[in-house]
Structure formats: structure tokens, C-alpha cells
Motif scaffolding. Sequence first.
Motif, PDB file in Angstrom:
ATOM      1  N   GLU A  82      -1.486  -6.614   1.002  1.00  0.00           N
ATOM      2  CA  GLU A  82      -1.320  -5.184   0.742  1.00  0.00           C
ATOM      3  C   GLU A  82      -0.894  -4.398   1.976  1.00  0.00           C
ATOM      4  O   GLU A  82      -0.147  -3.444   1.894  1.00  0.00           O
ATOM      5  N   THR A  83      -1.346  -4.785   3.120  1.00  0.00           N
ATOM      6  CA  THR A  83      -1.053  -4.009   4.325  1.00  0.00           C
ATOM      7  C   THR A  83       0.048  -4.613   5.189  1.00  0.00           C
ATOM      8  O   THR A  83       0.403  -4.043   6.206  1.00  0.00           O
TER       9      THR A  83
ATOM     10  N   HIS B 265       0.832  -1.204   0.000  1.00  0.00           N
ATOM     11  CA  HIS B 265       0.000   0.000   0.000  1.00  0.00           C
ATOM     12  C   HIS B 265       0.867   1.255   0.000  1.00  0.00           C
ATOM     13  O   HIS B 265       0.603   2.212  -0.731  1.00  0.00           O
TER      14      HIS B 265
ATOM     15  N   ASP C 277       2.310   1.707  -3.376  1.00  0.00           N
ATOM     16  CA  ASP C 277       1.258   2.172  -4.293  1.00  0.00           C
ATOM     17  C   ASP C 277       1.033   3.672  -4.138  1.00  0.00           C
ATOM     18  O   ASP C 277       0.871   4.393  -5.126  1.00  0.00           O
ATOM     19  N   ILE C 278       1.036   4.151  -2.900  1.00  0.00           N
ATOM     20  CA  ILE C 278       0.857   5.587  -2.656  1.00  0.00           C
ATOM     21  C   ILE C 278       2.011   6.368  -3.299  1.00  0.00           C
ATOM     22  O   ILE C 278       1.801   7.375  -3.968  1.00  0.00           O
TER      23      ILE C 278
ATOM     24  N   THR D 145      -5.512   4.004  -4.467  1.00  0.00           N
ATOM     25  CA  THR D 145      -5.670   3.342  -3.172  1.00  0.00           C
ATOM     26  C   THR D 145      -6.985   3.815  -2.580  1.00  0.00           C
ATOM     27  O   THR D 145      -7.648   4.694  -3.134  1.00  0.00           O
ATOM     28  N   ASP D 146      -7.325   3.274  -1.449  1.00  0.00           N
ATOM     29  CA  ASP D 146      -8.552   3.721  -0.785  1.00  0.00           C
ATOM     30  C   ASP D 146      -8.314   4.952   0.074  1.00  0.00           C
ATOM     31  O   ASP D 146      -9.208   5.411   0.762  1.00  0.00           O
TER      32      ASP D 146
END
Length: 138
Positions: A83-84, A12, A15-16, A22-23
Motif C-alpha cells: 500500500e505504501t 494509498h 485510494d485517497i 484510509t487511515d
Amino acid sequence: MKYMILMYGSQHDYDIMTGKATDGPVFAPEDFAPMHAFMESFTAELIESGEFVDTQGLDAPVHSRRVRLRSGVPVVTDGPYAETEEVLAGFWLVECASFDRATEIAARLGACPSPGGIWSESYADVRPILDSRADLDG
């Protein structure tokens, strides 16, 4: 003595940093410029002090492979990290006078800026580097 300062991140987080959806909040590459400047300055200060040995960043967890033996046969799994889940994201290798000094160096990383303070709760681990097996007994 040498110490490794370990930094962690998740898929995550990668990705940022690369602008993938992302959410959470969306950041532009320039939002990370202060963070990159901080890291370059941090490393430059270590070089200047003579405590720098090496530093490397690792690619995103999605590009990882995990290898383990199953019944004596190697089994390879691509991108095994959720992901986390936090994984090793990079390190600095320093050579300095003491564990306390290495800890002081690592503590300075807490001042690293991140967009919106998204990584204000991040942490670093500091671990001594062993010169030999005999160090395990000491």
C-alpha cells in the motif's frame, strides 16, 4: 532532445484520490479540483511552448501485474505493490533545449496543490530519452 518527467504515487495515494477509506484524512472529489486544474494548465502551457510530446497517467498499482521468469517459466503476480510502496503513477514526455530546461519544467510540478498539502513532499524524476544504444556511451 526528449526527456521523461516521471511522477510517483502509492496505492494509498490512489485510494485517497478515489475516496476509499484510509487511515488518514478523507477528501471529496472536489478537493482535488485545484490539482486537476493545475495539471491541465501545466500540460496546456507545454503544448503552447511546443515542448509537449505526450502525457499519460497510470492506473492504480492494485491493477498491475508483475511478470518474471522462474526457471525459464513466466510467473505472473497480480497487484504486487504494498500500500505504501511508491510506483510510477504517470509521466510527461517533453522535447526541449536542454536537461536544465527539462528540470525547470519538472520543478514547476512542485507548485501543484493537493488537499491539505498531502503531497507537498512529492518529487519528480527527469530522465533523458535515448535515441539509440550509442547514446549510452556518450
